[in-house]
Design a protein around this motif. Structure first.
Motif, PDB file in Angstrom:
ATOM      1  N   VAL A 163      42.802 -31.696  56.645  1.00  0.00           N
ATOM      2  CA  VAL A 163      41.343 -31.816  56.561  1.00  0.00           C
ATOM      3  C   VAL A 163      40.716 -30.582  55.934  1.00  0.00           C
ATOM      4  CG1 VAL A 163      39.225 -31.996  57.939  1.00  0.00           C
ATOM      5  CG2 VAL A 163      41.203 -33.425  58.477  1.00  0.00           C
ATOM      6  N   ALA A 164      41.201 -29.401  56.301  1.00  0.00           N
ATOM      7  CA  ALA A 164      40.642 -28.151  55.792  1.00  0.00           C
ATOM      8  C   ALA A 164      41.753 -27.125  55.643  1.00  0.00           C
ATOM      9  CB  ALA A 164      39.545 -27.626  56.720  1.00  0.00           C
ATOM     10  N   ARG A 165      41.558 -26.220  54.663  1.00  0.00           N
ATOM     11  CA  ARG A 165      42.575 -25.211  54.391  1.00  0.00           C
ATOM     12  C   ARG A 165      41.892 -23.849  54.257  1.00  0.00           C
ATOM     13  NH1 ARG A 165      47.543 -27.220  52.400  1.00  0.00           N
ATOM     14  NH2 ARG A 165      46.438 -28.991  51.467  1.00  0.00           N
ATOM     15  N   TYR A 166      42.582 -22.811  54.739  1.00  0.00           N
ATOM     16  CA  TYR A 166      42.053 -21.457  54.619  1.00  0.00           C
ATOM     17  C   TYR A 166      42.081 -20.998  53.167  1.00  0.00           C
ATOM     18  CZ  TYR A 166      42.796 -21.251  59.684  1.00  0.00           C
ATOM     19  OH  TYR A 166      42.769 -21.506  61.033  1.00  0.00           O
ATOM     20  N   LEU A 167      41.041 -20.289  52.759  1.00  0.00           N
ATOM     21  CA  LEU A 167      40.990 -19.666  51.451  1.00  0.00           C
ATOM     22  C   LEU A 167      41.024 -18.155  51.625  1.00  0.00           C
ATOM     23  CD1 LEU A 167      38.222 -21.811  49.699  1.00  0.00           C
ATOM     24  CD2 LEU A 167      40.706 -22.018  49.448  1.00  0.00           C
ATOM     25  N   GLY A 168      41.591 -17.453  50.655  1.00  0.00           N
ATOM     26  CA  GLY A 168      41.758 -16.015  50.798  1.00  0.00           C
ATOM     27  C   GLY A 168      42.970 -15.718  51.658  1.00  0.00           C
ATOM     28  N   ASP A 169      42.935 -14.600  52.361  1.00  0.00           N
ATOM     29  CA  ASP A 169      44.056 -14.232  53.219  1.00  0.00           C
ATOM     30  C   ASP A 169      44.193 -15.205  54.380  1.00  0.00           C
ATOM     31  OD1 ASP A 169      44.517 -12.019  51.644  1.00  0.00           O
ATOM     32  OD2 ASP A 169      43.331 -10.665  52.901  1.00  0.00           O
ATOM     33  N   ASN A 170      45.413 -15.656  54.632  1.00  0.00           N
ATOM     34  CA  ASN A 170      45.686 -16.521  55.779  1.00  0.00           C
ATOM     35  C   ASN A 170      45.438 -15.715  57.054  1.00  0.00           C
ATOM     36  OD1 ASN A 170      47.093 -17.919  57.910  1.00  0.00           O
ATOM     37  ND2 ASN A 170      48.185 -19.083  56.354  1.00  0.00           N
ATOM     38  N   PRO A 171      44.527 -16.158  57.930  1.00  0.00           N
ATOM     39  CA  PRO A 171      44.125 -15.327  59.067  1.00  0.00           C
ATOM     40  C   PRO A 171      45.089 -15.318  60.250  1.00  0.00           C
ATOM     41  CG  PRO A 171      42.944 -17.380  59.129  1.00  0.00           C
ATOM     42  CD  PRO A 171      43.752 -17.407  57.855  1.00  0.00           C
ATOM     43  N   ASN A 172      46.007 -16.288  60.310  1.00  0.00           N
ATOM     44  CA  ASN A 172      46.835 -16.401  61.515  1.00  0.00           C
ATOM     45  C   ASN A 172      48.260 -16.891  61.266  1.00  0.00           C
ATOM     46  OD1 ASN A 172      46.262 -19.135  60.952  1.00  0.00           O
ATOM     47  ND2 ASN A 172      44.491 -19.102  62.338  1.00  0.00           N
ATOM     48  N   GLY A 173      48.632 -17.049  60.014  1.00  0.00           N
ATOM     49  CA  GLY A 173      49.984 -17.491  59.714  1.00  0.00           C
ATOM     50  C   GLY A 173      50.183 -18.989  59.733  1.00  0.00           C
TER      51      GLY A 173
END
Length: 223
Positions: A163-173
């Motif tokens: 549904v959603a994906r992190y952009l930039g640095d992955n915050p939690n692996g």
């Protein structure tokens, strides 16, 4: 439209979720973890926090709360359900969503405004977004790393259930930068970031999170 927000012992974002529901134009209904029914609500939000103190595993005890005895079959029958942060963990523990949330790979609690890309705009909770739309909402977690086996991850990708994906640095692996997933039907969504903290001007980095709550309103009204 009435949207239930469940309070578990240790929930801390339930009032914020209720406010977001109200800002979207729906009526928030407070549900208690010990409730034996869902009081006729049209959708349910499982909010963030630390249900039952996160003992055993995050969401592991909440999965057995009496309200979940009603919520699980209702969700399987099509009731829209959104799990935010700890709520996402509860949905995974309840097997309404695949995978699991584990301790952040850097072993630190993270709290920041987070860029996301909406990958699937056809779920009950994302219909007011456009696929590929970038938004900013708060993120706060210590055990937010989404994991699943390769077969499950490949299926989620192939079926459009990321549904959603992190952009930039992955915050939690989180594997494949996944911030949220849905079930096959699209009525159940789990999201690690907190859209309920980005629904009002002056009370968050943006108002980008409001569309999660207006989406379900429009979905139920048009059903």
């Amino acid at each position: 439209m009435r949207v239930g927000v469940v309070t578990f012992p240790g929930s801390l974002d339930d009032r914020d979720a209720q406010r977001a529901v109200r800002a979207a134009g729906a009526e928030p209904v407070a549900l208690w973890h010990g409730d034996a029914d869902l009081h006729g609500v049209d959708a349910v939000v499982l909010p963030g926090g630390f249900s039952y103190g996160d003992y055993l595993r995050c969401g592991a005890i909440a999965r057995f709360a009496p309200v979940m005895d009603r919520l699980v079959p209702a969700a399987q029958g099509g009731l829209p359900v959104l799990g935010i942060c700890n709520g996402f963990q509860v949905l995974c523990e309840s097997h309404l969503l695949p995978g699991a949330l584990i301790r952040n790979d850097h072993r630190k609690f993270v709290c920041r405004d987070q860029r996301l890309r909406i990958e699937n705009a056809s779920t009950a909770w994302t219909g007011d977004y456009a696929a590929g739309q970038e938004i900013v909402v708060p993120l706060k977690n210590g055990e937010g790393g989404y994991v699943a086996d390769e077969r499950t991850l490949d299926a989620l990708e192939a079926e459009g259930r990321v549904v959603a994906r992190y952009l930039g640095d992955n915050p939690n692996g989180s594997y494949r930068d996944i911030a949220g997933v849905s079930n096959e039907r699209g009525n159940v969504v789990g999201l690690m970031p907190h859209p309920e903290h980005a629904v009002e001007p002056g009370f968050g980095p943006t108002t980008d999170g409001l569309a999660f709550f207006t989406s379900v309103l429009h979905q139920v009204v048009s059903a």
